[in-house]
Write an enzyme that holds these catalytic residues in place. Structure first.
Site, PDB file in Angstrom:
ATOM      1  CG  ASP A  32       4.228  32.890 -66.272  1.00 16.77           C
ATOM      2  OD1 ASP A  32       3.868  32.474 -65.165  1.00 16.77           O
ATOM      3  OD2 ASP A  32       4.667  32.057 -67.259  1.00 16.77           O
ATOM      4  CB  ALA A  75       8.423  29.968 -62.408  1.00 15.71           C
ATOM      5  CE1 TYR A 142       6.991  19.061 -59.498  1.00 17.33           C
ATOM      6  CE2 TYR A 142       5.605  17.303 -58.167  1.00 17.33           C
ATOM      7  CZ  TYR A 142       5.718  18.715 -58.684  1.00 17.33           C
ATOM      8  OH  TYR A 142       5.099  19.827 -57.939  1.00 17.33           O
ATOM      9  CG  HIS A 188      -3.732  17.636 -62.325  1.00 17.65           C
ATOM     10  ND1 HIS A 188      -2.962  18.782 -63.275  1.00 17.65           N
ATOM     11  CD2 HIS A 188      -2.680  17.460 -61.365  1.00 17.65           C
ATOM     12  CE1 HIS A 188      -1.910  18.777 -63.007  1.00 17.65           C
ATOM     13  NE2 HIS A 188      -1.459  17.963 -61.757  1.00 17.65           N
ATOM     14  CG  ASP A 280      -0.258   7.790 -59.347  1.00 18.18           C
ATOM     15  OD1 ASP A 280       0.283   8.711 -59.315  1.00 18.18           O
ATOM     16  OD2 ASP A 280      -1.425   7.468 -60.005  1.00 18.18           O
TER      17      ASP A 280
HETATM   18  N1  UDP Z   1      -6.168   9.802 -61.568  1.00 18.14           N
HETATM   19  C1  UDP Z   1      -6.977   8.937 -62.176  1.00 18.14           C
HETATM   20  N2  UDP Z   1      -7.533   9.124 -63.474  1.00 18.14           N
HETATM   21  C2  UDP Z   1      -7.113  10.195 -64.053  1.00 18.14           C
HETATM   22  C3  UDP Z   1      -6.218  11.492 -63.611  1.00 18.14           C
HETATM   23  C4  UDP Z   1      -5.804  11.024 -62.165  1.00 18.14           C
HETATM   24  O1  UDP Z   1      -7.499   8.042 -61.543  1.00 18.14           O
HETATM   25  O2  UDP Z   1      -7.446  10.466 -65.480  1.00 18.14           O
HETATM   26  C5  UDP Z   1      -5.657   9.536 -60.173  1.00 18.14           C
HETATM   27  C6  UDP Z   1      -3.991   9.385 -60.146  1.00 18.14           C
HETATM   28  O3  UDP Z   1      -3.756   8.086 -60.462  1.00 18.14           O
HETATM   29  C7  UDP Z   1      -3.961   9.841 -58.580  1.00 18.14           C
HETATM   30  C8  UDP Z   1      -5.306  10.816 -58.351  1.00 18.14           C
HETATM   31  O4  UDP Z   1      -5.881  10.698 -59.434  1.00 18.14           O
HETATM   32  O5  UDP Z   1      -4.215   8.810 -57.906  1.00 18.14           O
HETATM   33  C9  UDP Z   1      -4.685  12.371 -58.288  1.00 18.14           C
HETATM   34  O6  UDP Z   1      -4.140  12.531 -59.516  1.00 18.14           O
HETATM   35  P1  UDP Z   1      -3.561  13.872 -60.050  1.00 18.14           P
HETATM   36  O7  UDP Z   1      -2.726  13.673 -61.289  1.00 18.14           O
HETATM   37  O8  UDP Z   1      -4.725  14.741 -60.135  1.00 18.14           O
HETATM   38  O9  UDP Z   1      -2.457  14.583 -58.883  1.00 18.14           O
HETATM   39  P2  UDP Z   1      -1.498  13.691 -58.153  1.00 18.14           P
HETATM   40  O10 UDP Z   1      -1.701  13.050 -57.111  1.00 18.14           O
HETATM   41  O11 UDP Z   1      -0.396  13.019 -59.382  1.00 18.14           O
HETATM   42  O12 UDP Z   1      -0.409  15.137 -57.923  1.00 18.14           O
END
Ligand code: UDP
Length: 325
Positions: A32, A75, A142, A188, A280
């Site tokens: 890492d 990683a 990504y 997240h 999203d």
């Molecule tokens: N989300 C939200 N508020 C936050 C963080 C995330 O409403 O403060 C929503 C985001 O728009 C998505 C879901 O929660 O629809 C999961 O987001 P996350 O970033 O955890 O994971 P991703 O789906 O992007 O991998």
């Protein structure tokens, strides 16, 4: 005893997988860079080599010397929003540096390569649940960087006979007794909801409530990191290369996660509704039949409450995360 290289073993999912393997008597070497990983997330039973996959000679030399039975590759950078601002960072690390690791696997005659891929390789899905055959059209660098590396592995498998599994996680969540989620900045959903429940944040944002879902907020498939670890271990001994979607198959909206967290913590979670977050998709739900059938995978933590509770316990024990930044 099998000897496994865990690249990214100081990160969120890598640390949980390293622990899972060590609990089952595997020998683990964690590699890492500690750019996003944490020293305190490295299981003390593992041997640690600090390095960056961009350093091609180092990783090739390590694999030639150590004779690993398998490589698990965690990683990578994983923030969709950041990848839209800095695609070069994502293609350099998640693709170019990952190719160094694939070359090292070939040079070191490593038997199995297990790759952390993602639901983001599917982009805006045409239907849910998403199966492995569905169209992969990423909508951000990504997801594209991960899809490109899936293709590299496919060709390495054909040309060099490298056996691999690409595991497409949906939303990794939860914690083990020792290791959990600590990103800076944290973006997240579940850690943010829990930080709000314990007052570290005054309130949080729900990104969009005008999606075509039952309550208007985005739906995701949250999968516990220990269940991901189980899939990685099973994939090490899969007889053939393959791609597997990993989720529980239960879609949960942002608002359902908030309600479940209020129940688990016994505390209110204040939120405002904010505009949609760019990139999203409305709904991501996995069909994981292939992993269940071909790998014998059985997720053990399927309820939102169980997943959130494990994350809650970890946050209470580590209110400021690993405290190493
Ligand atoms: N989300 C939200 N508020 C936050 C963080 C995330 O409403 O403060 C929503 C985001 O728009 C998505 C879901 O929660 O629809 C999961 O987001 P996350 O970033 O955890 O994971 P991703 O789906 O992007 O991998």
């Amino acid at each position: 005893m099998k000897k496994i290289l865990v690249a990214g073993g100081a990160g969120y999912i890598g640390s949980a997988c390293a622990e899972y393997l060590l609990d089952r008597d595997y020998e683990v070497v964690v590699f890492d860079s500690l750019v996003t990983g944490h020293v305190k997330a490295i299981d003390p039973r593992a041997r640690f080599v600090q390095g960056d996959l961009a350093d091609r000679e180092t990783i090739i030399e390590l694999c030639r010397k150590e004779k690993f039975d398998g490589i698990m590759h965690f990683a990578a950078f994983s923030l969709v929003g950041e990848s839209m601002k800095n695609p070069s960072k994502y293609f350099r690390n998640n693709l170019a540096s990952a190719i160094n690791l694939a070359d090292a696997a070939v040079e070191g005659e490593v038997g199995h390569f297990v790759f952390s891929s993602t639901a983001a390789t599917f982009g805006q899905p045409e239907r849910v649940p998403i199966s492995e055959e569905d169209k992969q059209e990423p909508i951000n660098p990504y997801g594209e960087s991960k899809l490109c590396f899936e293709k590299v592995l496919k060709w390495y498998s054909r040309i060099y006979g490298l056996k691999y599994a690409a595991l497409r996680y949906f939303n990794a969540a939860g914690a083990t007794g020792n290791y959990g989620e600590d990103h800076s900045p944290e973006t997240h959903l579940i850690p943010i909801v829990l930080q709000t429940a314990r007052g570290k944040r005054e309130k949080m944002m729900v990104f969009g409530e005008d999606y075509p879902t039952a309550d208007g907020s985005c739906v995701r498939d949250y999968i516990h990191i220990l269940d991901l670890a189980q899939a990685h271990m099973l994939a090490l001994s899969a007889p053939e290369s393959g791609h597997y979607n990993l989720g529980t198959g239960n879609g949960l909206s942002v608002k359902e996660i908030i309600t479940a967290a209020e129940k688990v913590t016994g505390k209110p979670v204040a939120y405002d509704v904010a505009p949609r977050r760019p990139g999203d998709p409305a709904k991501l739900i996995a069909c994981s039949d292939r992993a269940r059938k071909m790998l014998g995978w059985k997720p053990t933590m399927e309820s939102a409450e169980a997943i959130i509770e494990s994350a809650w316990k970890w946050q209470l024990k580590h209110p400021d995360g690993y405290c190493d930044r």
